[in-house]
Motif scaffolding. Sequence first.
Motif, PDB file in Angstrom:
ATOM      1  N   MET A 105       0.824  -1.204   0.000  1.00 43.63           N
ATOM      2  CA  MET A 105       0.000   0.000   0.000  1.00 43.63           C
ATOM      3  C   MET A 105       0.860   1.258   0.000  1.00 43.63           C
ATOM      4  SD  MET A 105      -3.057   0.937   2.646  1.00 43.63           S
ATOM      5  CE  MET A 105      -4.145  -0.137   1.742  1.00 43.63           C
ATOM      6  N   ILE A 106       0.307   2.308  -0.594  1.00 43.44           N
ATOM      7  CA  ILE A 106       0.892   3.650  -0.479  1.00 43.44           C
ATOM      8  C   ILE A 106      -0.179   4.582   0.038  1.00 43.44           C
ATOM      9  CG2 ILE A 106       1.613   5.683  -1.785  1.00 43.44           C
ATOM     10  CD1 ILE A 106       3.253   4.021  -3.534  1.00 43.44           C
ATOM     11  N   LEU A 107       0.196   5.420   0.964  1.00 40.86           N
ATOM     12  CA  LEU A 107      -0.696   6.459   1.472  1.00 40.86           C
ATOM     13  C   LEU A 107      -0.053   7.802   1.159  1.00 40.86           C
ATOM     14  CD1 LEU A 107      -0.444   4.068   3.983  1.00 40.86           C
ATOM     15  CD2 LEU A 107      -2.668   5.123   4.309  1.00 40.86           C
ATOM     16  N   LEU A 108      -0.853   8.665   0.530  1.00 44.74           N
ATOM     17  CA  LEU A 108      -0.341   9.960   0.101  1.00 44.74           C
ATOM     18  C   LEU A 108      -0.958  11.067   0.944  1.00 44.74           C
ATOM     19  CD1 LEU A 108      -0.730   9.359  -3.724  1.00 44.74           C
ATOM     20  CD2 LEU A 108       1.380   9.262  -2.412  1.00 44.74           C
ATOM     21  N   LYS A 109      -0.259  12.156   1.017  1.00 44.22           N
ATOM     22  CA  LYS A 109      -0.806  13.316   1.720  1.00 44.22           C
ATOM     23  C   LYS A 109      -2.086  13.726   1.006  1.00 44.22           C
ATOM     24  CE  LYS A 109       1.819  16.897  -0.730  1.00 44.22           C
ATOM     25  NZ  LYS A 109       0.666  17.665  -1.214  1.00 44.22           N
ATOM     26  N   GLY A 110      -3.049  14.115   1.788  1.00 43.69           N
ATOM     27  CA  GLY A 110      -4.336  14.453   1.196  1.00 43.69           C
ATOM     28  C   GLY A 110      -5.323  13.308   1.282  1.00 43.69           C
ATOM     29  N   GLY A 111      -4.866  12.143   1.740  1.00 40.58           N
ATOM     30  CA  GLY A 111      -5.788  11.042   1.978  1.00 40.58           C
ATOM     31  C   GLY A 111      -5.880   9.992   0.886  1.00 40.58           C
ATOM     32  N   GLU A 112      -5.187  10.207  -0.230  1.00 40.96           N
ATOM     33  CA  GLU A 112      -5.288   9.199  -1.282  1.00 40.96           C
ATOM     34  C   GLU A 112      -4.552   7.931  -0.865  1.00 40.96           C
ATOM     35  OE1 GLU A 112      -3.701  10.469  -5.014  1.00 40.96           O
ATOM     36  OE2 GLU A 112      -4.047   8.542  -5.995  1.00 40.96           O
ATOM     37  N   GLN A 113      -5.138   6.769  -1.203  1.00 40.13           N
ATOM     38  CA  GLN A 113      -4.511   5.491  -0.910  1.00 40.13           C
ATOM     39  C   GLN A 113      -4.472   4.656  -2.178  1.00 40.13           C
ATOM     40  OE1 GLN A 113      -6.143   3.306   2.338  1.00 40.13           O
ATOM     41  NE2 GLN A 113      -6.440   5.086   3.640  1.00 40.13           N
ATOM     42  N   LYS A 114      -3.411   3.897  -2.342  1.00 34.93           N
ATOM     43  CA  LYS A 114      -3.316   2.967  -3.460  1.00 34.93           C
ATOM     44  C   LYS A 114      -2.805   1.655  -2.902  1.00 34.93           C
ATOM     45  CE  LYS A 114      -0.445   5.701  -5.814  1.00 34.93           C
ATOM     46  NZ  LYS A 114       0.391   6.190  -6.947  1.00 34.93           N
ATOM     47  N   GLY A 115      -3.513   0.579  -3.165  1.00 36.90           N
ATOM     48  CA  GLY A 115      -2.950  -0.689  -2.708  1.00 36.90           C
ATOM     49  C   GLY A 115      -3.925  -1.817  -2.561  1.00 36.90           C
ATOM     50  N   HIS A 116      -3.542  -2.717  -1.662  1.00 38.85           N
ATOM     51  CA  HIS A 116      -4.188  -3.994  -1.438  1.00 38.85           C
ATOM     52  C   HIS A 116      -5.599  -3.818  -0.892  1.00 38.85           C
ATOM     53  CE1 HIS A 116      -4.464  -8.157  -0.247  1.00 38.85           C
ATOM     54  NE2 HIS A 116      -3.267  -8.391  -0.679  1.00 38.85           N
ATOM     55  N   GLU A 117      -6.517  -4.565  -1.436  1.00 38.99           N
ATOM     56  CA  GLU A 117      -7.913  -4.441  -0.996  1.00 38.99           C
ATOM     57  C   GLU A 117      -8.139  -4.979   0.411  1.00 38.99           C
ATOM     58  OE1 GLU A 117     -10.122  -4.784  -5.368  1.00 38.99           O
ATOM     59  OE2 GLU A 117     -10.439  -6.300  -3.820  1.00 38.99           O
ATOM     60  N   LYS A 118      -7.380  -5.999   0.817  1.00 46.01           N
ATOM     61  CA  LYS A 118      -7.650  -6.654   2.095  1.00 46.01           C
ATOM     62  C   LYS A 118      -6.807  -6.114   3.234  1.00 46.01           C
ATOM     63  CE  LYS A 118      -9.241 -10.975   0.044  1.00 46.01           C
ATOM     64  NZ  LYS A 118      -9.086 -12.460   0.027  1.00 46.01           N
ATOM     65  N   ILE A 119      -6.018  -5.080   2.956  1.00 50.02           N
ATOM     66  CA  ILE A 119      -5.186  -4.500   4.000  1.00 50.02           C
ATOM     67  C   ILE A 119      -5.539  -3.028   4.096  1.00 50.02           C
ATOM     68  CG2 ILE A 119      -2.818  -3.846   4.584  1.00 50.02           C
ATOM     69  CD1 ILE A 119      -1.923  -6.475   3.365  1.00 50.02           C
ATOM     70  N   PHE A 149       8.320   7.401 -12.823  1.00 48.88           N
ATOM     71  CA  PHE A 149       8.955   8.691 -12.539  1.00 48.88           C
ATOM     72  C   PHE A 149       8.026   9.594 -11.730  1.00 48.88           C
ATOM     73  CE2 PHE A 149      11.919  12.015 -13.151  1.00 48.88           C
ATOM     74  CZ  PHE A 149      11.183  13.179 -13.309  1.00 48.88           C
ATOM     75  N   GLY A 150       8.573  10.236 -10.729  1.00 49.10           N
ATOM     76  CA  GLY A 150       7.778  11.093  -9.865  1.00 49.10           C
ATOM     77  C   GLY A 150       7.560  10.419  -8.519  1.00 49.10           C
ATOM     78  N   GLY A 151       7.096  11.166  -7.566  1.00 44.50           N
ATOM     79  CA  GLY A 151       6.919  10.626  -6.228  1.00 44.50           C
ATOM     80  C   GLY A 151       5.577   9.958  -6.036  1.00 44.50           C
ATOM     81  N   GLY A 152       5.451   9.255  -4.909  1.00 42.28           N
ATOM     82  CA  GLY A 152       4.187   8.642  -4.548  1.00 42.28           C
ATOM     83  C   GLY A 152       3.795   7.439  -5.371  1.00 42.28           C
ATOM     84  N   ASN A 153       4.777   6.726  -5.911  1.00 39.39           N
ATOM     85  CA  ASN A 153       4.499   5.539  -6.722  1.00 39.39           C
ATOM     86  C   ASN A 153       5.166   4.314  -6.129  1.00 39.39           C
ATOM     87  OD1 ASN A 153       3.027   6.817  -8.995  1.00 39.39           O
ATOM     88  ND2 ASN A 153       4.981   7.884  -9.269  1.00 39.39           N
ATOM     89  N   GLU A 154       4.477   3.176  -6.252  1.00 39.01           N
ATOM     90  CA  GLU A 154       5.016   1.953  -5.671  1.00 39.01           C
ATOM     91  C   GLU A 154       6.323   1.554  -6.329  1.00 39.01           C
ATOM     92  OE1 GLU A 154       1.569  -0.341  -7.682  1.00 39.01           O
ATOM     93  OE2 GLU A 154       3.043  -1.846  -7.044  1.00 39.01           O
TER      94      GLU A 154
END
Lengths: 111, 113
Positions: free
Chosen positions: A46-60, B96-101
Amino acid sequence: QQPVQSPQAVILREGEDAVINCSSSKALYSVHWYRQKHGEAPVFLMILLKGGEQKGHEKISASFNEKKQQSSLYLTASQLSYSGTYFCGTEHKTSYDKVIFGPGTSLSVIP
Amino acid sequence: SQTIHQWPATLVQPVGSPLSLECTVEGTSNPNLYWYRQAAGRGLQLLFYSVGIGQISSEVPQNLSASRPQDRQFILSSKKLLLSDSGFYLCAWSVFGGGNEQFFGPGTRLTVL
């Protein structure tokens, strides 16, 4: 500059829950979470970004408190496959692109 | 789809010998590239990262160097290995760029004797 992780190690029985924490002394742009099995490469969770955006695993699930510069990873109803070492990685606002990893949290799930 | 290759998978070298580890990425352009080292039972130490050809940022002063001769090729080198260079070397790429896996390669296990 390296983030701090806690706990260092945890042992769970199948079905139990766990929380892994990560904190930084510097302002954060994002927080990454990865899991590594023994002898293998880390795998993205998972990645959590400032501003609340999340990208990643559905079960975690995870949280990111920008003001406190902290993140927590929530593992619920643990399975044997959850065993491994969990790393958080941080990108700072002054140097995004560069990911610095914490020392890791060893998680063991037993039957 | 994108893939990342590292070779060799394992390497045993004597102290004082040179080192060259190679990493290549397929299926993407202008990636960020990273070299990490992991000592036995320890965390991931960032060694070098690159945001473009010829652009290398060094994180830890030591006897290692890195080069990026092509867009999707990243090389880790040493002129003389030390015992303390032993470890698991991981190459990774991200968009390229930040915030990427980051996507990690399979790693090279280096033992210096």
